[in-house]
Motif scaffolding. Structure first.
Motif, PDB file in Angstrom:
ATOM      1  N   THR A 267      60.803 104.743  64.299  1.00  0.00           N
ATOM      2  CA  THR A 267      60.158 105.835  65.039  1.00  0.00           C
ATOM      3  C   THR A 267      58.650 105.776  64.810  1.00  0.00           C
ATOM      4  O   THR A 267      58.173 105.166  63.845  1.00  0.00           O
ATOM      5  CB  THR A 267      60.672 107.200  64.557  1.00  0.00           C
ATOM      6  OG1 THR A 267      60.289 107.362  63.172  1.00  0.00           O
ATOM      7  CG2 THR A 267      62.185 107.309  64.688  1.00  0.00           C
ATOM      8  N   GLU A 298      69.252 104.606  73.706  1.00  0.00           N
ATOM      9  CA  GLU A 298      68.630 105.750  74.376  1.00  0.00           C
ATOM     10  C   GLU A 298      67.790 106.529  73.369  1.00  0.00           C
ATOM     11  O   GLU A 298      68.226 106.806  72.252  1.00  0.00           O
ATOM     12  CB  GLU A 298      69.731 106.648  74.942  1.00  0.00           C
ATOM     13  CG  GLU A 298      69.223 107.616  75.994  1.00  0.00           C
ATOM     14  CD  GLU A 298      70.352 108.397  76.653  1.00  0.00           C
ATOM     15  OE1 GLU A 298      70.125 109.551  77.009  1.00  0.00           O
ATOM     16  OE2 GLU A 298      71.466 107.828  76.783  1.00  0.00           O
ATOM     17  N   GLY A 299      66.556 106.821  73.751  1.00  0.00           N
ATOM     18  CA  GLY A 299      65.673 107.568  72.846  1.00  0.00           C
ATOM     19  C   GLY A 299      64.854 106.678  71.934  1.00  0.00           C
ATOM     20  O   GLY A 299      63.898 107.141  71.306  1.00  0.00           O
ATOM     21  N   SER A 300      65.204 105.395  71.841  1.00  0.00           N
ATOM     22  CA  SER A 300      64.425 104.466  71.019  1.00  0.00           C
ATOM     23  C   SER A 300      63.291 103.865  71.841  1.00  0.00           C
ATOM     24  O   SER A 300      63.440 103.631  73.040  1.00  0.00           O
ATOM     25  CB  SER A 300      65.308 103.330  70.497  1.00  0.00           C
ATOM     26  OG  SER A 300      66.230 103.805  69.549  1.00  0.00           O
ATOM     27  N   ARG A 301      62.183 103.601  71.163  1.00  0.00           N
ATOM     28  CA  ARG A 301      61.026 103.016  71.836  1.00  0.00           C
ATOM     29  C   ARG A 301      60.244 102.199  70.829  1.00  0.00           C
ATOM     30  O   ARG A 301      60.128 102.578  69.663  1.00  0.00           O
ATOM     31  CB  ARG A 301      60.156 104.141  72.404  1.00  0.00           C
ATOM     32  CG  ARG A 301      59.007 103.652  73.249  1.00  0.00           C
ATOM     33  CD  ARG A 301      58.190 104.814  73.769  1.00  0.00           C
ATOM     34  NE  ARG A 301      56.883 104.355  74.265  1.00  0.00           N
ATOM     35  CZ  ARG A 301      55.833 105.143  74.414  1.00  0.00           C
ATOM     36  NH1 ARG A 301      55.899 106.414  74.112  1.00  0.00           N
ATOM     37  NH2 ARG A 301      54.692 104.641  74.866  1.00  0.00           N
ATOM     38  N   GLN A 425      70.270  99.259  67.916  1.00  0.00           N
ATOM     39  CA  GLN A 425      69.221  99.907  68.707  1.00  0.00           C
ATOM     40  C   GLN A 425      68.310  98.884  69.388  1.00  0.00           C
ATOM     41  O   GLN A 425      67.736  99.146  70.437  1.00  0.00           O
ATOM     42  CB  GLN A 425      68.381 100.816  67.798  1.00  0.00           C
ATOM     43  CG  GLN A 425      69.166 101.944  67.151  1.00  0.00           C
ATOM     44  CD  GLN A 425      68.339 102.706  66.122  1.00  0.00           C
ATOM     45  OE1 GLN A 425      67.291 102.242  65.645  1.00  0.00           O
ATOM     46  NE2 GLN A 425      68.813 103.881  65.744  1.00  0.00           N
TER      47      GLN A 425
END
Length: 512
Positions: A267, A298-301, A425
């Motif tokens: 994160t 989903e939600g990972s960047r 992920q």
């Protein structure tokens, strides 16, 4: 009749020494000399090097392939090498535009062919103009072709939302690995308790442990948190750092993001925390970011360390030293064999940067074909180019299939009793935890093997599936894992996962 010399000596070691002395005497009589280079006289740091990804289990896989070719009967018809992140060896098709430009660069006579799109021709001509003698076969400058370094800088600026990047801080390399080794060479110094310590994640990519062993540096392990999807915990970093100071001088911190072999994506908050700790503790940061295109959950960047460092502002942006690495081998490209990569250095002492340039010049230059390929990765076709639509479609297809395979791998493993797999992920591996019965652990110890190596070797012999034991990457004591790529095509991956699940059940029952 004289008794043999080995029967007159009661001690086995004496027997061996007597035989050795006899051999040396005979060799001397024959005019032969002992070899200059032996296991005892060679560089002992090299003997300590281990690289599990291509270790004993892979050697056995190659032997099995040879046996199958010779007609040997096995419980399987092919060896599936799920041990290494080699996309094209697993059947992934190359990106058309990249291969078209490479073909034109390698054989410029094709520039007059009507079978290549005009944007591919323009790109090839542009690259060739920047090469010595307008040929891919000429050496480049040691830091890489200037044009390509400028394109890399523009790519980094686009990726990081306009944050400037200086081509003079970019060094092209033979894959990311060569650049990582170069930076570690610069960092390692001192003797005894002042010897350089380097913090690396456990589990880790074995390039790090192998390089530190070769350089006789001190490996400082910090453990990723398996219970929190392999999260990086700054409190654990501090523990490892403070314990290490009794035996070495920690000077560098390595972070792999997205993770290999663990597949986690850090994160932004975590990246900031790591930068703060590195600044407070005066640690040089190495950010291994070769999987930055491989983010699926989903939600990972992906957050680059360079971007976060700059946005944190002074003193971090102006003082924290950083080297970040990227490669053409992973992502959607999977062009491992061309060995293209780069490192960008931030806030490095200019005089040290000159020493880095000198060190790279000893190796002459990275492969020029790999540099050309890197140029296409960092500067792909734009919306107005004829190749744009096909390029985008091929890229999306690769990444969406990898995302589906990541989800499938997690799902099937977690349906199996005794196997637990965290979400994949990012990157291109799963690192499931396996329960092994006490009798299997005991049998492995009797054979002088790590328990997960014993499991993986049996898996290979009985199913033809080649994976790497977790002990080759590091793991907490008493836990067992294996790393498996998610690269096999979907039609092979599902049956492979099912077969692996069935083997674990059979193995568990056998040693219950």
């Amino acid at each position: 009749m004289a008794r043999p010399m080995w029967s007159s000596s009661p001690h086995p070691l004496s027997q061996v020494m007597a035989l050795k002395t006899g051999d040396q005497g005979q060799a001397a009589m024959n005019g032969l000399k002992d070899k200059v280079l032996t296991l005892d006289t060679m560089n002992q740091c090299v003997r300590k090097v281990e690289y599990a990804v291509r270790g004993p289990i892979v050697v056995r896989a190659l032997e099995l392939e040879q046996e199958l070719r010779q007609g040997a009967k096995k419980p399987f018809t092919e060896v599936v090498r799920a041990n290494i992140g080699d996309a094209q060896a697993m059947g992934q098709r190359p990106i058309t535009f990249m291969r078209q430009v490479l073909a034109l660069c390698v054989h410029p006579e094709l520039l007059s062919s009507p079978h290549f799109p005009e944007d591919a021709k323009r790109r090839a001509e542009r690259i060739l103009q920047a090469c010595g003698g307008h040929s891919l076969g000429a050496y480049s400058v040691s830091s890489g072709i200037q044009l390509v370094r400028e394109d890399v800088a523009r790519y980094i600026e686009r990726r990081d939302g306009g944050i400037p990047s200086d081509p003079n801080n970019i060094f092209l390399s033979t894959g990311a690995s060569d650049a990582i080794v170069t930076v570690l060479k610069l960092l390692v110094a001192g003797e005894g308790s002042t010897r350089t310590g380097v913090l690396i994640p456990i589990p880790q990519y074995p390039l790090y442990s192998a390089t530190l062993a070769e350089l006789d540096a001190v490996q400082v392990d910090y453990y990723l948190d398996e219970e929190r999807a392999w999260a990086l915990d700054v409190a654990e970093l501090r523990r490892a750092l403070h314990q290490a100071r009794a035996r070495c001088r920690p000077r560098a911190l390595c972070v792999i993001n997205p993770g290999n072999p663990t597949g986690q994506v850090q994160t932004r908050e975590c990246v900031e925390d790591v930068i703060r700790l590195a600044f407070e503790e005066r640690l040089f940061l190495l950010a291994d970011e070769v999987y930055q295109d491989n983010v699926y959950a989903e939600g990972s960047r992906f957050h680059s360390f360079k971007k976060v460092l700059t946005e944190m502002g002074p003193p971090y942006s102006t003082q924290q030293e950083l080297a970040s690495f990227h490669s053409t081998s992973k992502g959607y490209m999977g062009e491992c064999g061309f060995r293209g990569g780069y490192v960008e250095v931030v806030n490095m002492d200019p005089e040290v940067q000159q020493q880095m340039q000198k060190l790279m010049s000893v190796r002459l230059c990275p492969p020029v074909a790999g540099q050309a390929l890197l140029d296409m990765v960092v500067s792909p076709p734009g919306p107005s180019d004829p190749s744009f639509a096909q390029f985008q479609a091929e890229k999306r297809a690769v990444l969406s299939e990898l995302a589906a395979k990541a989800k499938l791998t997690e799902q099937i493993f977690n349906e199996a009793p005794g196997i637990r797999c965290n979400p994949v992920q990012g990157a291109m591996y799963s690192f499931p935890r396996v329960q092994l019965p006490p009798r299997a652990v005991q049998r492995a110890q009797e054979l002088g093997m790590a328990p997960d190596m014993f499991f993986c070797m049996r898996l290979l012999e009985e199913t033809g599936i080649c994976v790497v034991p977790g002990s080759g990457f590091g793991q907490r004591e008493g836990t067992y894992h294996f790393r498996m790529t998610i690269l096999p095509p979907m039609e092979k991956l599902r049956p492979l996962l099912e077969k692996l699940r069935q083997f674990h059940a059979k193995f568990t029952q056998e040693y219950a």
